[in-house]
Design an enzyme around this catalytic site. Structure first.
Site, PDB file in Angstrom:
ATOM      1  CB  CYS A  59      -0.898   0.013   1.238  1.00 48.99           C
ATOM      2  SG  CYS A  59      -1.877  -1.490   1.450  1.00 48.99           S
ATOM      3  CG  LEU A 114      -1.820  -4.148  -4.266  1.00 50.52           C
ATOM      4  CD1 LEU A 114      -2.663  -4.024  -5.522  1.00 50.52           C
ATOM      5  CD2 LEU A 114      -0.334  -4.264  -4.639  1.00 50.52           C
ATOM      6  CB  ALA A 115      -6.993  -5.867  -1.611  1.00 50.50           C
ATOM      7  CB  VAL A 116      -1.908  -8.713  -0.988  1.00 48.95           C
ATOM      8  CG1 VAL A 116      -1.130 -10.020  -1.035  1.00 48.95           C
ATOM      9  CG2 VAL A 116      -1.456  -7.788  -2.114  1.00 48.95           C
ATOM     10  CG  ASP A 129      -0.547  -8.481   6.748  1.00 48.45           C
ATOM     11  OD1 ASP A 129      -1.612  -8.059   6.247  1.00 48.45           O
ATOM     12  OD2 ASP A 129       0.574  -8.258   6.241  1.00 48.45           O
TER      13      ASP A 129
END
Length: 611
Positions: free
Chosen positions: A2, A51-53, A102
């Site tokens: 991100c 940024l979605a992970v 996380d």
């Protein structure tokens, strides 16, 4: 992965400053294309692009934990690879979790352990926490400096951001580059903490920065230390393999498509083979960069003996991957719009020319198919893989090894720059001071002879300086297109272990990177296991050189361009008149340097305070 930013002000109420915060946050939209968020309190304003992970619906930020003593709010960039174990530990301590991210583990970890949470994290991260209980900001960066984080002091607080551009979007931040900033940019000293821009600093790797009403304080929670290595060679090889297995397993975890960057060398080949061992044959996707006609028309040079393509194909056949080559057209590579995009991504006035451009285009192509990529970056720094590390005169030089001789993109003679400016900057003295400071950080063990200590210095310089630049380049080029690149060789456990292994063990088979080869050669075809070091590729197409000359001519036509405060106009005129087929390496580097500087000046319009 991100982008984070924020503004801390102890003398004003920020509750109405959403517009400024939004401007700072939007500079990093490319780092976080999936979501944006902001949080504002009286003395703190935090912005986030996501940024979605991991945990796609649950990891929204800024993330706040409410306590009786005040809110604690986190903006976070990166990945923590041991978050599952930490979550289990915190759950046993009574913590409750609303998400599977996380991010929440880091926040709850801070609530439980305070800033000491950093010592428990395994990963790449840069985050900032506004602790409303004590009215303070805590900024923490990972041990290797994989994820960037900058800050800028103001009269009553700080501005911070993942990239310099986020800070520069604030009206209090002055866009000034002074003589010291130019020295840092042109010297290739890669000084930790230096940000080029005046009054701006990087949070150093392995460092906690605390900001409260009394000021700014820095504290290191990790540094690369010299320790005895007691394992024999066989045990060391086994330990390296054990660590790599664990690291790759952890870094393959993602809730989005993932892939590996494959160059045909030992470093990326080993990661690809290890990934296949975890995921199964045919389940690993790999990508490589190439240039039109390069494999057929390749010419050996002082850095590269062979093209990458045959070795890449050997790995693909041996391991069994779903592979795609990203083949770049020299016209696209030479496009001034691409150079401008790279200058905007980098924030800095110098780079590595077409290697930056092609890396950006490679990542842009990969992003259409994957969100996460694993890269072999940093293996050479850690295991001793660079050719120059094995040259006696460079081993003995009182200079940073990557500029002890003019090989590759780091041209210590600064071809293309104004010689009068260079005289005033006195880069040689700046480099020497920076070098002496750097080697003073390296501990010496009792029993180390002079050569062993010199080679320990060699590795230390690469890990703490040179790797800093390469990691920043990889981060900027990938995040400019919203791609998360993970770097398994930067796991601090591996770095600490290999750093302290003696040089004789690192070269035990008469070659570079003996420990890595010993740990992984059975997974690889012999052609790749024994392939000499070959750097990231560079185009050899004469069209690219000719386009550099043409763009140089266009720049010369703009006689009032600010770049001529830095650039030697006579040199540029001569370089543009050469036969394109006869443009040598240093001339091309100089042309790229001039065009990079011009693009950076056009994008950022800095005030230059020259000596």
């Amino acid at each position: 992965m991100c982008g984070i930013t924020g503004w801390i002000s102890f003398d004003r109420d920020l509750a109405r400053e959403h517009k400024v915060l939004d401007a700072m946050t939007e500079t990093m939209a490319c780092r976080g294309p999936d979501a944006r968020g902001s949080w504002v309190d009286r003395h703190a304003a935090l912005g986030h692009r996501r940024l979605a992970v991991i945990d796609l619906p649950g990891g929204l930020q800024p993330m706040t934990a409410r306590t009786d003593a005040g809110d604690v709010t986190l903006v976070y960039s990166g990945e923590v690879y041991n978050f599952a174990e930490l979550r289990d530990e915190l759950t046993r301590q009574g913590k409750r979790f609303r998400t599977s991210s996380d991010t929440e583990v880091v926040l709850q970890g801070y609530l439980h352990w305070g800033p000491a949470v950093a010592e428990r994290l395994n990963g790449m991260y840069a985050f900032a926490i506004w602790d409303g209980r004590d009215q303070k900001l805590v900024m923490i960066r990972d041990r290797m400096g994989i994820k960037p984080l900058y800050y800028y002091r103001t009269p009553d607080g700080v501005l911070f951001g993942s990239e310099q551009k986020a800070i520069l979007a604030h009206p209090l931040a002055k866009r000034v580059v002074d003589a010291d900033g130019l020295r840092e940019a042109f010297s290739y000293a890669f000084t930790p903490g230096h940000a080029i821009w005046a009054d701006m600093r990087q949070v150093e790797p392995g460092t906690i920065v605390t900001v409260d009403v009394t000021g700014v304080r820095e504290r290191a929670y990790w540094r690369l230390e010299t320790r005895p290595h007691t394992d024999d060679a066989g045990t060391s090889v086994g330990r390296v393999r054990e660590l790599l297995d664990d690291i790759v397993r952890r870094q393959l975890v993602a809730d989005v498509p993932r892939c590996l960057l494959l160059s045909g060398g030992l470093d990326s080949g080993a990661l690809t083979a290890l990934a296949a061992a975890h995921l199964g044959a045919g389940q690993v996707r790999t990508f490589a960069v190439d240039f039109m006609g390069q494999a057929e028309n390749f010419r050996p040079d002082d850095l590269r003996d062979t093209p990458d393509t045959p070795f890449i194909q050997d790995v693909v056949r041996h391991v069994g991957t779903q592979h795609a080559d990203i083949v770049l057209d020299p016209r696209t590579l030479a496009d001034p719009g691409v150079r401008r995009a790279v200058a905007l991504a980098r924030d800095l006035p110098v780079g590595t020319g077409d290697m930056d451009l092609s890396l950006y285009l490679l990542f842009k192509a990969i992003r259409g198919k994957s969100t996460v990529a694993l890269s072999g970056e940093a293996a050479d720094e850690i295991f001793g893989g660079y050719r120059h590390m094995h040259i006696p005169q460079i081993q003995a030089a009182r200079a940073f090894p990557w500029i002890a001789v003019n090989v590759g993109p780091f041209d210590k003679d600064s071809t293309g720059l104004d010689p009068h400016l260079l005289t005033r900057l006195d880069l040689d003295a700046y480099r020497l001071d920076a070098y002496d400071t750097a080697i003073g950080e390296v501990g010496r063990l009792d029993g180390d002879d002079d050569f062993e200590h010199r080679m320990r210095i060699m590795i230390h310089l690469h890990v703490t300086r040179f790797m800093k630049y390469l990691l920043d380049r990889k981060d900027r080029m990938s995040m400019a297109v919203g791609l998360e690149v993970r770097v398994p060789y930067c796991d601090h456990r591996l770095v600490e272990y290999v750093y302290n292994a003696p040089w004789s063990m690192k070269t035990r088979d008469g070659r570079e990177k003996s420990l890595l080869r010993g740990a992984t050669r059975q997974l690889l075809p012999d052609s790749v296991a024994w392939r000499p070091k070959s750097p990231y590729p560079s185009t050899q197409d004469p069209y690219y050189s000719q386009e550099l000359q043409n763009q140089g001519k266009d720049l010369l036509a703009d006689r009032d361009h600010d770049v001529f405060a830095l650039v030697d106009r006579d040199w540029l005129e001569g370089a543009t008149k050469r036969d394109p087929a006869a443009v040598d390496r240093l001339t091309r580097l100089g042309l790229e340097r001039v065009l990079d500087l011009a693009a950076w000046l056009d994008v950022y319009r800095p005030e230059l305070k020259l000596p």
